[in-house]
Design a protein around this motif. Structure first.
Motif, PDB file in Angstrom:
ATOM      1  N   UNK A 193       0.618  -1.276   0.042  1.00  0.00           N
ATOM      2  CA  UNK A 193      -0.096   0.108   0.066  1.00  0.00           C
ATOM      3  C   UNK A 193       0.744   1.207  -0.085  1.00  0.00           C
ATOM      4  N   UNK A 194       0.149   2.524  -0.357  1.00  0.00           N
ATOM      5  CA  UNK A 194       1.070   3.754  -0.500  1.00  0.00           C
ATOM      6  C   UNK A 194       0.616   4.240   0.927  1.00  0.00           C
ATOM      7  N   UNK A 195       1.660   4.912   1.271  1.00  0.00           N
ATOM      8  CA  UNK A 195       1.547   5.773   2.408  1.00  0.00           C
ATOM      9  C   UNK A 195       2.126   7.003   2.150  1.00  0.00           C
ATOM     10  N   UNK A 196       1.475   8.175   2.841  1.00  0.00           N
ATOM     11  CA  UNK A 196       1.941   9.541   2.902  1.00  0.00           C
ATOM     12  C   UNK A 196       2.696   9.712   4.216  1.00  0.00           C
ATOM     13  N   UNK A 197       3.976  10.128   4.043  1.00  0.00           N
ATOM     14  CA  UNK A 197       4.637  10.568   5.408  1.00  0.00           C
ATOM     15  C   UNK A 197       5.088  12.146   5.197  1.00  0.00           C
ATOM     16  N   UNK A 198       4.660  12.857   6.088  1.00  0.00           N
ATOM     17  CA  UNK A 198       4.909  14.376   6.006  1.00  0.00           C
ATOM     18  C   UNK A 198       4.699  15.135   7.181  1.00  0.00           C
ATOM     19  N   UNK A 199       5.173  16.406   7.070  1.00  0.00           N
ATOM     20  CA  UNK A 199       5.224  17.316   8.104  1.00  0.00           C
ATOM     21  C   UNK A 199       5.254  18.599   7.791  1.00  0.00           C
ATOM     22  N   UNK A 200       4.602  19.601   8.365  1.00  0.00           N
ATOM     23  CA  UNK A 200       4.683  21.080   8.060  1.00  0.00           C
ATOM     24  C   UNK A 200       5.972  21.800   8.143  1.00  0.00           C
ATOM     25  N   UNK A 236       6.805  12.590   1.461  1.00  0.00           N
ATOM     26  CA  UNK A 236       7.056  11.268   1.158  1.00  0.00           C
ATOM     27  C   UNK A 236       6.128  10.402   0.923  1.00  0.00           C
ATOM     28  N   UNK A 237       6.121   9.645  -0.266  1.00  0.00           N
ATOM     29  CA  UNK A 237       5.087   8.695  -0.430  1.00  0.00           C
ATOM     30  C   UNK A 237       5.825   7.241  -0.686  1.00  0.00           C
ATOM     31  N   UNK A 238       5.652   6.260   0.178  1.00  0.00           N
ATOM     32  CA  UNK A 238       6.297   5.076   0.030  1.00  0.00           C
ATOM     33  C   UNK A 238       5.399   3.873  -0.222  1.00  0.00           C
ATOM     34  N   UNK A 239       5.742   2.866  -1.125  1.00  0.00           N
ATOM     35  CA  UNK A 239       4.906   1.658  -1.135  1.00  0.00           C
ATOM     36  C   UNK A 239       5.310   0.556  -0.259  1.00  0.00           C
ATOM     37  N   UNK A 240       4.638   0.182   0.632  1.00  0.00           N
ATOM     38  CA  UNK A 240       4.817  -0.510   1.886  1.00  0.00           C
ATOM     39  C   UNK A 240       3.913  -1.624   2.014  1.00  0.00           C
ATOM     40  N   UNK A 241       4.555  -2.555   2.775  1.00  0.00           N
ATOM     41  CA  UNK A 241       3.605  -3.847   2.801  1.00  0.00           C
ATOM     42  C   UNK A 241       2.620  -3.678   3.919  1.00  0.00           C
ATOM     43  N   UNK A 249       0.934  -1.042   7.583  1.00  0.00           N
ATOM     44  CA  UNK A 249       0.753   0.191   8.245  1.00  0.00           C
ATOM     45  C   UNK A 249       2.283   0.158   9.259  1.00  0.00           C
ATOM     46  N   UNK A 250       2.357  -0.908   9.752  1.00  0.00           N
ATOM     47  CA  UNK A 250       3.812  -0.892  10.703  1.00  0.00           C
ATOM     48  C   UNK A 250       4.895  -0.445   9.890  1.00  0.00           C
ATOM     49  N   UNK A 251       5.149  -1.014   8.915  1.00  0.00           N
ATOM     50  CA  UNK A 251       6.337  -0.592   7.977  1.00  0.00           C
ATOM     51  C   UNK A 251       6.206   0.814   7.661  1.00  0.00           C
ATOM     52  N   UNK A 252       4.866   1.487   7.469  1.00  0.00           N
ATOM     53  CA  UNK A 252       5.121   2.989   7.595  1.00  0.00           C
ATOM     54  C   UNK A 252       5.483   3.670   8.571  1.00  0.00           C
ATOM     55  N   UNK A 277      14.849  14.434   9.816  1.00  0.00           N
ATOM     56  CA  UNK A 277      14.555  15.788   9.726  1.00  0.00           C
ATOM     57  C   UNK A 277      14.310  16.339  10.931  1.00  0.00           C
ATOM     58  N   UNK A 278      14.515  15.858  12.283  1.00  0.00           N
ATOM     59  CA  UNK A 278      14.308  16.193  13.578  1.00  0.00           C
ATOM     60  C   UNK A 278      12.921  16.838  13.872  1.00  0.00           C
ATOM     61  N   UNK A 279      12.021  16.073  13.325  1.00  0.00           N
ATOM     62  CA  UNK A 279      10.751  16.693  13.775  1.00  0.00           C
ATOM     63  C   UNK A 279       9.803  15.261  13.535  1.00  0.00           C
ATOM     64  N   UNK A 280       8.623  15.456  14.062  1.00  0.00           N
ATOM     65  CA  UNK A 280       7.617  14.224  14.069  1.00  0.00           C
ATOM     66  C   UNK A 280       6.947  14.219  12.603  1.00  0.00           C
ATOM     67  N   UNK A 281       6.634  13.127  12.408  1.00  0.00           N
ATOM     68  CA  UNK A 281       5.935  12.976  10.993  1.00  0.00           C
ATOM     69  C   UNK A 281       4.499  12.393  11.200  1.00  0.00           C
ATOM     70  N   UNK A 282       3.845  12.784  10.342  1.00  0.00           N
ATOM     71  CA  UNK A 282       2.177  12.423  10.022  1.00  0.00           C
ATOM     72  C   UNK A 282       2.285  11.424   8.948  1.00  0.00           C
ATOM     73  N   UNK A 283       1.405  10.272   9.280  1.00  0.00           N
ATOM     74  CA  UNK A 283       1.390   9.056   8.335  1.00  0.00           C
ATOM     75  C   UNK A 283      -0.034   8.935   7.952  1.00  0.00           C
ATOM     76  N   UNK A 284      -0.301   8.642   6.648  1.00  0.00           N
ATOM     77  CA  UNK A 284      -1.587   8.485   6.164  1.00  0.00           C
ATOM     78  C   UNK A 284      -1.509   7.520   5.067  1.00  0.00           C
ATOM     79  N   UNK A 285      -2.731   6.528   5.033  1.00  0.00           N
ATOM     80  CA  UNK A 285      -2.556   5.665   3.886  1.00  0.00           C
ATOM     81  C   UNK A 285      -3.493   6.057   2.902  1.00  0.00           C
ATOM     82  N   UNK A 286      -3.127   5.871   1.504  1.00  0.00           N
ATOM     83  CA  UNK A 286      -3.801   6.052   0.366  1.00  0.00           C
ATOM     84  C   UNK A 286      -4.818   5.065   0.240  1.00  0.00           C
TER      85      UNK A 286
END
Length: 113
Positions: A2-9, A77-82, A84-87, A98-107
């Motif tokens: 599955x594809x996951x969006x990992x992001x930060x403001x 970042x968009x990653x294709x992962x097996x 949610x735990x991998x994300x 990046x020294x900051x927390x990341x938000x994870x969302x699944x497509x």
């Protein structure tokens, strides 16, 4: 997979200027690790110097954006992962780099994409 969006403001990344080269190197290393692992799809930062525009179905263009996305900026970042735990594991690597927390969302799964 599955594809996951990992992001930060942008505002979340508070790094002293003298540390920025190390952050850049660390983030590039994580990107290369994701590419080497075959999970990297796409990534980058929103160019905040270029204002967003709206494009209608007839092709007309006007300044602005949807109100709920007016603050859309930062790094993605968009990653294709097996799983949610991998994300979450990749998000931790990106957060450390990046020294900051990341938000994870699944497509939503789309077999055509």
């Amino acid at each position: 997979m599955g594809k996951y969006l990992i992001s930060f403001p942008s505002a979340a990344m508070v790094v002293p200027e003298e540390d920025m080269p190390a952050v850049v190197d660390a983030s590039h290393a994580v990107v290369q690790e994701a590419k080497d692992a075959g999970v990297w799809v796409f990534g980058g930062g929103i160019d905040e110097g270029i204002p967003p525009v709206m494009v209608d179905g007839d092709g007309s263009v006007h300044e602005g954006t949807y109100p709920q996305t007016s603050q859309l900026e930062g790094g993605y970042s968009v990653l294709d992962l097996p799983s949610h735990d991998a994300a979450l594991q990749w998000a931790a690597k990106i957060a450390a780099a990046c020294r900051c927390a990341q938000e994870v969302r699944a497509f939503h799964y789309d077999p055509a994409s």
